[in-house]
Design an enzyme around this catalytic site. Structure first.
Site, PDB file in Angstrom:
ATOM      1  N   GLU A   1       3.936  76.360  58.338  1.00  0.00           N
ATOM      2  CA  GLU A   1       3.999  77.323  59.433  1.00  0.00           C
ATOM      3  C   GLU A   1       5.454  77.749  59.649  1.00  0.00           C
ATOM      4  O   GLU A   1       6.311  76.914  59.910  1.00  0.00           O
ATOM      5  CB  GLU A   1       3.467  76.695  60.730  1.00  0.00           C
ATOM      6  CG  GLU A   1       3.430  77.683  61.869  1.00  0.00           C
ATOM      7  CD  GLU A   1       2.969  77.071  63.188  1.00  0.00           C
ATOM      8  OE1 GLU A   1       3.432  75.958  63.522  1.00  0.00           O
ATOM      9  OE2 GLU A   1       2.164  77.714  63.875  1.00  0.00           O
TER      10      GLU A   1
ATOM     11  N   GLU B   1      -3.429  71.804  71.365  1.00  0.00           N
ATOM     12  CA  GLU B   1      -3.501  73.130  70.724  1.00  0.00           C
ATOM     13  C   GLU B   1      -2.266  73.245  69.858  1.00  0.00           C
ATOM     14  O   GLU B   1      -1.147  73.330  70.378  1.00  0.00           O
ATOM     15  CB  GLU B   1      -3.479  74.244  71.786  1.00  0.00           C
ATOM     16  CG  GLU B   1      -4.680  74.265  72.699  1.00  0.00           C
ATOM     17  CD  GLU B   1      -5.937  74.776  72.026  1.00  0.00           C
ATOM     18  OE1 GLU B   1      -5.871  75.195  70.857  1.00  0.00           O
ATOM     19  OE2 GLU B   1      -6.986  74.746  72.676  1.00  0.00           O
TER      20      GLU B   1
ATOM     21  N   CYS C   1       0.664  81.197  67.474  1.00  0.00           N
ATOM     22  CA  CYS C   1       0.001  80.108  66.733  1.00  0.00           C
ATOM     23  C   CYS C   1      -1.048  80.659  65.774  1.00  0.00           C
ATOM     24  O   CYS C   1      -1.296  80.078  64.726  1.00  0.00           O
ATOM     25  CB  CYS C   1      -0.614  79.115  67.704  1.00  0.00           C
ATOM     26  SG  CYS C   1      -1.666  79.912  68.923  1.00  0.00           S
TER      27      CYS C   1
ATOM     28  N   LYS D   1       5.215  70.922  82.458  1.00  0.00           N
ATOM     29  CA  LYS D   1       6.547  70.891  81.844  1.00  0.00           C
ATOM     30  C   LYS D   1       6.673  72.060  80.873  1.00  0.00           C
ATOM     31  O   LYS D   1       6.107  72.043  79.779  1.00  0.00           O
ATOM     32  CB  LYS D   1       6.815  69.579  81.104  1.00  0.00           C
ATOM     33  CG  LYS D   1       8.314  69.418  80.884  1.00  0.00           C
ATOM     34  CD  LYS D   1       8.732  68.761  79.602  1.00  0.00           C
ATOM     35  CE  LYS D   1       8.638  69.515  78.345  1.00  0.00           C
ATOM     36  NZ  LYS D   1       9.657  70.563  78.107  1.00  0.00           N
TER      37      LYS D   1
HETATM   38  P1  NAD Z   1       7.152  72.090  70.150  1.00  0.00           P
HETATM   39  O1  NAD Z   1       6.068  71.183  69.686  1.00  0.00           O
HETATM   40  O2  NAD Z   1       8.513  71.907  69.628  1.00  0.00           O
HETATM   41  O3  NAD Z   1       7.293  72.025  71.742  1.00  0.00           O
HETATM   42  C1  NAD Z   1       6.188  72.232  72.601  1.00  0.00           C
HETATM   43  C2  NAD Z   1       6.444  71.501  73.891  1.00  0.00           C
HETATM   44  O4  NAD Z   1       6.506  70.108  73.623  1.00  0.00           O
HETATM   45  C3  NAD Z   1       7.760  71.862  74.587  1.00  0.00           C
HETATM   46  O5  NAD Z   1       7.555  71.898  75.994  1.00  0.00           O
HETATM   47  C4  NAD Z   1       8.665  70.693  74.217  1.00  0.00           C
HETATM   48  O6  NAD Z   1       9.661  70.448  75.182  1.00  0.00           O
HETATM   49  C5  NAD Z   1       7.671  69.543  74.194  1.00  0.00           C
HETATM   50  N1  NAD Z   1       8.079  68.396  73.375  1.00  0.00           N
HETATM   51  C6  NAD Z   1       8.933  68.373  72.313  1.00  0.00           C
HETATM   52  N2  NAD Z   1       9.069  67.107  71.855  1.00  0.00           N
HETATM   53  C7  NAD Z   1       8.263  66.329  72.620  1.00  0.00           C
HETATM   54  C8  NAD Z   1       7.930  64.950  72.623  1.00  0.00           C
HETATM   55  N3  NAD Z   1       8.481  64.108  71.749  1.00  0.00           N
HETATM   56  N4  NAD Z   1       7.036  64.504  73.525  1.00  0.00           N
HETATM   57  C9  NAD Z   1       6.462  65.348  74.407  1.00  0.00           C
HETATM   58  N5  NAD Z   1       6.746  66.657  74.471  1.00  0.00           N
HETATM   59  C10 NAD Z   1       7.626  67.152  73.580  1.00  0.00           C
HETATM   60  O7  NAD Z   1       6.582  73.551  69.895  1.00  0.00           O
HETATM   61  P2  NAD Z   1       7.326  74.930  70.170  1.00  0.00           P
HETATM   62  O8  NAD Z   1       8.371  75.071  69.127  1.00  0.00           O
HETATM   63  O9  NAD Z   1       7.691  75.056  71.612  1.00  0.00           O
HETATM   64  O10 NAD Z   1       6.125  75.956  69.932  1.00  0.00           O
HETATM   65  C11 NAD Z   1       5.767  76.381  68.682  1.00  0.00           C
HETATM   66  C12 NAD Z   1       4.532  75.647  68.195  1.00  0.00           C
HETATM   67  O11 NAD Z   1       3.476  75.752  69.140  1.00  0.00           O
HETATM   68  C13 NAD Z   1       3.996  76.242  66.921  1.00  0.00           C
HETATM   69  O12 NAD Z   1       3.656  75.225  66.025  1.00  0.00           O
HETATM   70  C14 NAD Z   1       2.747  76.978  67.389  1.00  0.00           C
HETATM   71  O13 NAD Z   1       1.795  77.160  66.386  1.00  0.00           O
HETATM   72  C15 NAD Z   1       2.273  76.114  68.487  1.00  0.00           C
HETATM   73  N6  NAD Z   1       1.403  76.843  69.411  1.00  0.00           N
HETATM   74  C16 NAD Z   1       0.065  76.577  69.399  1.00  0.00           C
HETATM   75  C17 NAD Z   1      -0.801  77.268  70.233  1.00  0.00           C
HETATM   76  C18 NAD Z   1      -2.274  77.005  70.224  1.00  0.00           C
HETATM   77  O14 NAD Z   1      -2.932  77.388  71.179  1.00  0.00           O
HETATM   78  N7  NAD Z   1      -2.815  76.368  69.201  1.00  0.00           N
HETATM   79  C19 NAD Z   1      -0.285  78.225  71.105  1.00  0.00           C
HETATM   80  C20 NAD Z   1       1.082  78.476  71.107  1.00  0.00           C
HETATM   81  C21 NAD Z   1       1.912  77.760  70.243  1.00  0.00           C
END
Ligand code: NAD
Length: 500
Positions: free
Chosen positions: A404, A273, A307, A198
């Site tokens: 963040e 992650e 991240c 997804k």
């Molecule tokens: P997000 O948590 O808003 O969304 C990530 C994914 O989760 C999306 O596909 C979203 O549709 C889904 N999602 C949202 N709500 C959900 C729920 N209730 N249940 C299940 N899935 C749900 O994050 P974002 O804004 O897309 O990305 C930014 C974040 O990702 C930052 O905090 C960043 O640090 C983190 N990130 C971490 C890594 C790592 O490897 N540690 C890598 C890239 C990004």
């Protein structure tokens, strides 16, 4: 659409955008059960340029059923390790052959500079799939000599097997859409799992194109399913689905906790992650120009939407002013523009929501007494631009220092005491990464064990390498992706005890 912001698109990109977008479920390209769609917005202009299906829980049910069928019957369970390796190598070759198309899709969907997309996102994705292909033939167990003291008159033989964990649900963020997809798809398929991917609602395009290439490579129907949709509908349905054995999530810590709880209800294996607030620590022996160039790359790469972004800069007081001056000069000189323009160094953020969030953080910093040495405002025009920003006069209690931001905003502080810097660097709920800048090996080596982070870079930042485990301490996550460690996320260990 043959051009975007006046830049001609590769014919393959134009052809992809001309097709109506569907989801991949059980080898078929389908609309959402509800028929609903989601807009895909160009972050450089704010305009909708295509639509994708708005998958919901009924679509996730269909995809999980397809992945389950593929896992338990058909060609996939009989695929030998060498076949799994070959399929992944073929997928990597196809990705490489379509590198420009993927780079352009990433640039127009996410906003990132197309040159970065081509030479970082797509290049790393191709390499990663090839690296993981090799693991398909190298999964092994061990043999053990057993004692079994209660049955002394018989001999026993023990061994362990690594078996695919089963059906995997992968939920990924929007900052590196293709790369984050293959970080989950490649080890899962190498291990012999089937899966539902997804993508983030803001950046669904390259995941859909990856699904097409997987079909072209010859993956059996249902092995890789791609469901587009919102997080709180499709994502939540996937994370809490009783029909999957494993959920692999990359995203924010806030959502990661929800995903972890939902998974735990079904005892689904889970890896997370999550976010970060990584320190960049510059000791007093470093050339300020070198440190500033490193700090700029650490925070402004991918518009700070990384991240591991080096969002907290700590510089020894003797070099602080010089480093900040150089950094502010770099920040102010970066060329801002649409990602598709090859001259762009800093693109828009992914969405209006993200732009507003980042600008709100900057305002909160100003309200608490911070000053901008560079940037501190939106870019011009309707796009989601934020100027590369360097905040000074900050202190540890400010939200800009603690939370963040996930944008091109760094907070810079001076330090005097090397013994105290590890404590300040660790004064965060996160523990994803850190970098230390110095050529004084003994001081660097003394600092490394004190830093609570999954990755510590020395004289570099944001270097990601296939063979190195990647993941977070503390609230930055659970589990390690990349390297051999990734295979453990997608396999179960089975112990076999035989009485001879
Ligand atoms: P997000 O948590 O808003 O969304 C990530 C994914 O989760 C999306 O596909 C979203 O549709 C889904 N999602 C949202 N709500 C959900 C729920 N209730 N249940 C299940 N899935 C749900 O994050 P974002 O804004 O897309 O990305 C930014 C974040 O990702 C930052 O905090 C960043 O640090 C983190 N990130 C971490 C890594 C790592 O490897 N540690 C890598 C890239 C990004």
């Amino acid at each position: 659409m043959n051009a975007f912001h006046g830049i001609a698109l590769h014919p393959d990109t134009a052809a992809f955008l001309a097709r109506p977008q569907r989801m991949l479920i059980g080898g078929e390209w389908v609309e959402a059960v509800s028929g609903a769609t989601l807009p895909v917005v160009d972050p450089a202009s704010g305009e909708v340029f295509c639509r994708v299906p708005a998958g919901e829980s009924a679509d996730i049910d269909r995809a999980v059923a397809a992945a389950r069928r593929a896992f338990e019957s058909g060609d996939w369970p009989r695929a030998r390790p060498v076949d799994r390796e070959r399929l992944l190598l073929k997928l990597a070759d196809l990705l490489e052959a379509h590198a420009q198309e993927f780079a352009e899709l990433e640039a127009i969907d996410n906003g990132k500079p197309v040159t970065i997309a081509r030479h970082v996102d797509v290049a790393l994705a191709v390499d990663f799939v090839r690296y993981m292909a090799g693991w398909a033939t190298k999964l092994d167990g061990s043999t053990m000599e057993l004692s079994v003291p209660l049955v002394r008159d018989r001999e026993f033989f023990g061994f362990t097997r690594r078996e695919p964990v089963g059906v995997v649900g992968a939920i990924i963020p929007w900052n590196f859409p293709l790369l984050m997809a293959v970080w989950k798809v490649a080890p899962a398929l190498a291990a012999g799992c089937t899966m539902i991917l997804k993508p983030a609602e803001d950046t669904p395009l390259t995941a859909l194109r990856l699904g097409e290439l997987a079909q072209q490579a010859g993956y059996p129907a249902g092995v890789l399913n791609v469901v587009t949709g919102l997080g709180h509908t499709a994502g939540a349905a996937l994370a809490g689905h009783p029909g999957i054995e494993k959920v692999a999530f990359t995203g924010s810590t806030e959502v990661g906790k929800l995903v972890g709880k939902a998974a735990m209800e079904n005892m689904t294996r889970v890896s997370l992650e999550l976010g970060g607030k990584s320190p960049v620590i510059v000791l007093d022996d470093v050339d300020p120009a070198v440190a500033a160039a490193g700090a700029a790359q650490a925070i402004f790469f991918n518009q700070g939407q990384v991240c591991t972004a080096g969002s907290r800069l700590y510089v020894h007081r003797s070099r602080f002013d010089a480093v900040v001056d150089h950094l502010a000069e770099i920040a102010s000189g970066m060329k801002m523009g649409p990602g598709i323009d090859p001259a762009t160094q800093i693109g828009p953020l992914v969405s209006k929501v993200q732009q507003t969030r980042v600008l709100d953080y900057v305002q909160s910093g100003f309200a608490e007494g911070a000053r901008a040495a560079a940037g501190g405002a939106a870019g011009e025009g309707p796009g989601c631009f934020v100027r590369p920003t360097v905040l000074v006069d900050v202190h540890e209690d400010m939200r800009v220092v603690r939370e963040e931001i996930f944008g091109p905003v760094v907070v810079a502080q001076a330090f005097d005491d090397l013994d105290d810097i590890a404590r300040r660097a660790n004064d965060t709920p996160y523990g994803l990464a850190a970098s230390i800048w110095s050529n004084d090996l003994s001081r660097v080596h003394r600092l490394i064990p004190k830093i609570k982070a999954g990755t510590v870079w020395v004289n570099c930042h944001n270097i990601i390498e296939n063979v190195m485990p990647f993941g977070g301490f503390k609230q930055s996550g659970i589990g390690r992706e990349a390297g051999r460690a990734a295979l453990e996320l997608y396999t179960e260990s089975k112990s076999v005890i035989m009485m001879l």
